[in-house]
Design a protein around this motif. Structure first.
Motif, PDB file in Angstrom:
ATOM      1  N   ILE A  95      45.348  42.222  37.762  1.00 22.97           N
ATOM      2  CA  ILE A  95      45.541  42.035  36.330  1.00 22.97           C
ATOM      3  C   ILE A  95      44.938  43.245  35.634  1.00 22.97           C
ATOM      4  CG2 ILE A  95      45.048  40.596  34.320  1.00 22.97           C
ATOM      5  CD1 ILE A  95      44.777  38.221  36.245  1.00 22.97           C
ATOM      6  N   GLN A  97      44.009  45.828  32.290  1.00 23.11           N
ATOM      7  CA  GLN A  97      43.299  45.667  31.025  1.00 23.11           C
ATOM      8  C   GLN A  97      44.238  45.252  29.895  1.00 23.11           C
ATOM      9  OE1 GLN A  97      41.432  49.263  29.478  1.00 23.11           O
ATOM     10  NE2 GLN A  97      39.617  48.094  28.906  1.00 23.11           N
ATOM     11  N   ASN A  98      45.482  45.708  29.967  1.00 20.96           N
ATOM     12  CA  ASN A  98      46.449  45.354  28.921  1.00 20.96           C
ATOM     13  C   ASN A  98      47.111  44.004  29.158  1.00 20.96           C
ATOM     14  OD1 ASN A  98      48.164  45.876  31.045  1.00 20.96           O
ATOM     15  ND2 ASN A  98      49.158  47.654  30.116  1.00 20.96           N
ATOM     16  N   GLY A  99      46.645  43.253  30.187  1.00 26.59           N
ATOM     17  CA  GLY A  99      47.189  41.926  30.467  1.00 26.59           C
ATOM     18  C   GLY A  99      48.338  41.914  31.450  1.00 26.59           C
ATOM     19  N   LEU A 100      48.877  43.082  31.795  1.00 26.41           N
ATOM     20  CA  LEU A 100      50.001  43.156  32.719  1.00 26.41           C
ATOM     21  C   LEU A 100      49.558  42.797  34.128  1.00 26.41           C
ATOM     22  CD1 LEU A 100      53.017  44.048  33.058  1.00 26.41           C
ATOM     23  CD2 LEU A 100      52.137  46.324  33.623  1.00 26.41           C
ATOM     24  N   LYS A 101      50.421  42.075  34.862  1.00 29.33           N
ATOM     25  CA  LYS A 101      50.166  41.755  36.262  1.00 29.33           C
ATOM     26  C   LYS A 101      51.058  42.605  37.161  1.00 29.33           C
ATOM     27  CE  LYS A 101      48.666  36.907  35.978  1.00 29.33           C
ATOM     28  NZ  LYS A 101      48.932  35.526  36.480  1.00 29.33           N
TER      29      LYS A 101
END
Length: 400
Positions: A95, A97-101
């Protein structure tokens, strides 16, 4: 890439010096220790490989250029906050820092000493302990010092055209690199972005009896913003580098932090890369979790021995610094068991045997450690206690 490696590397010639700059021996080509036949005491017929020395930025560029050639995309600025795996789906991911997985069949965590991957392999972060020293490091183009005749006189390129490394200061063909290990008094940080100015280093050298003027001139010639000050920290050997489901595996400093005196951090990261690749090849995509576990089994004892060796070499060098002038040059153990090892071939030859040990408990003994040494766990706390009691570290077997 092999051609580029030959172009950017050079053969290191080494001279040894006292802390005052007085030469003890050399310059001469750097020599590796050859292994011996234990039955007859003779040198092995295995040829000694060429010793390469690199500018680290040039080597990094060489590797990144090769990745680009074969179509592997490297993205920067993607800070990982968390690792995860899903045993049911057979996937793992990170995961950002920008929330992308980002998800895949396997995540290889090469996130260094300050990464987050230990939370999924061990369930907690690995505590760092200071070792009592920090290190100033700098590297900059040679033309920054060409106008200083004293520096050029003291750090010459040899008559045969080979650059030389002075074990206290060094110069390559087109850049100056120097470093200074010093007792830490609390001002440095374990950070790759902690920079200091030459004046800070000069306050340290002012405390060294006999420190020569030309060494200070070299420090003063270092451009602003080019001296890195790094607090040397230690993390205990960690036997487990894989997540519970085997879909996340640590390599490099994330798995095994090295004392700088070992000179093995980058080397063992590359050995890890060759080993995990070979294990994945042997296992196939359907057995990725077993590939990571076998890799861990094949590598841990060897790496732990090299971590211990780093501590021993630091003691040898410190003893040398405090030695009488009549004594010989500083030494460090760099035995053939280190440089003769082929991690890729070792993984191929031992994969099935290590696998059976993990699945069925069949006997298996690694032989990529010093000859005659039976591995046993150790900790830095134990070594420090022995040192306080005046006990020397005894290395059983042939480490030379």
């Amino acid at each position: 890439m092999a051609e580029e490696n030959e172009r950017i590397s050079y053969e290191p010639w080494v001279s040894w010096h006292k802390i005052t700059g007085e030469i003890i021996s050399g310059p001469a080509p750097f020599q590796l220790h050859q292994s011996k036949n234990t039955d007859q005491g003779s040198l092995t017929s295995k040829s000694v490989p060429k010793v390469y020395r690199h500018s680290r930025p040039k080597m990094h560029k060489m590797l990144s250029d090769q990745l680009e050639r074969i179509g592997i995309i490297v993205e920067h600025g993607k800070q990982v906050l968390e690792y995860y795996e899903d045993a049911h789906s057979g996937k793992a991911g990170v995961i950002l820092q920008n929330g992308l997985k980002l998800e895949a069949d396997l995540v290889i965590a090469a996130d260094g000493v300050g990464g987050k991957s230990s939370r999924i392999t061990l369930g907690h972060e690995v505590r760092a302990e200071p070792i009592g020293y920090s290190i100033y490091r700098a590297s900059y183009p040679l033309n920054e010092t060409l106008c200083d005749s004293i520096i050029n006189e003291k750090l010459p390129v040899m008559e045969n055209g080979m650059p030389s490394s002075q074990i206290w200061l060094g110069r390559s063909a087109d850049e100056i690199t120097w470093y200074l290990t010093y007792p830490d008094e609390g001002q440095s940080k374990e950070s790759w972005t902690h920079w200091v100015e030459p004046e800070t280093v000069l306050k340290t050298t002012a405390k060294i009896t006999g420190w020569p003027v030309y060494a200070n001139r070299l420090i003063q010639a270092t451009p602003k913003g080019r001296i890195h000050d790094f607090k040397l920290m230690w993390r205990e050997p960690q036997p487990c580098w894989t997540s519970a489901g085997g879909r996340v595996v640590q390599i490099g400093d994330a798995a095994h932090t090295f004392h700088p005196s070992s000179g093995q951090g980058a080397t063992q990261g590359m050995e890890d890369a060759a080993s995990i690749a070979a294990c994945l090849h042997m296992a196939g995509k359907e057995n990725i979790p077993w590939a990571t576990r076998v890799h861990n089994k094949l590598r841990f004892e060897r790496v732990s021995c090299l971590q211990l060796l780093g501590v021993v070499n630091q003691e040898l060098r410190q003893r040398s610094v405090n030695a009488q002038p009549s004594q010989t040059k500083p030494v460090g153990l760099l035995g053939a068991w280190i440089w003769e090892h082929d991690p890729e071939q070792y993984a191929i030859e031992n994969y099935e045997k290590a696998m059976k040990n993990l699945t069925d408990g069949c006997p298996f003994q690694n032989n990529n450690t010093p000859r005659g040494y039976n591995y046993r766990p150790w900790s830095l706390d134990e070594l420090l206690k022995d040192k306080e009691m005046g006990n020397e570290i005894v290395l059983e077997g042939d480490w030379e």
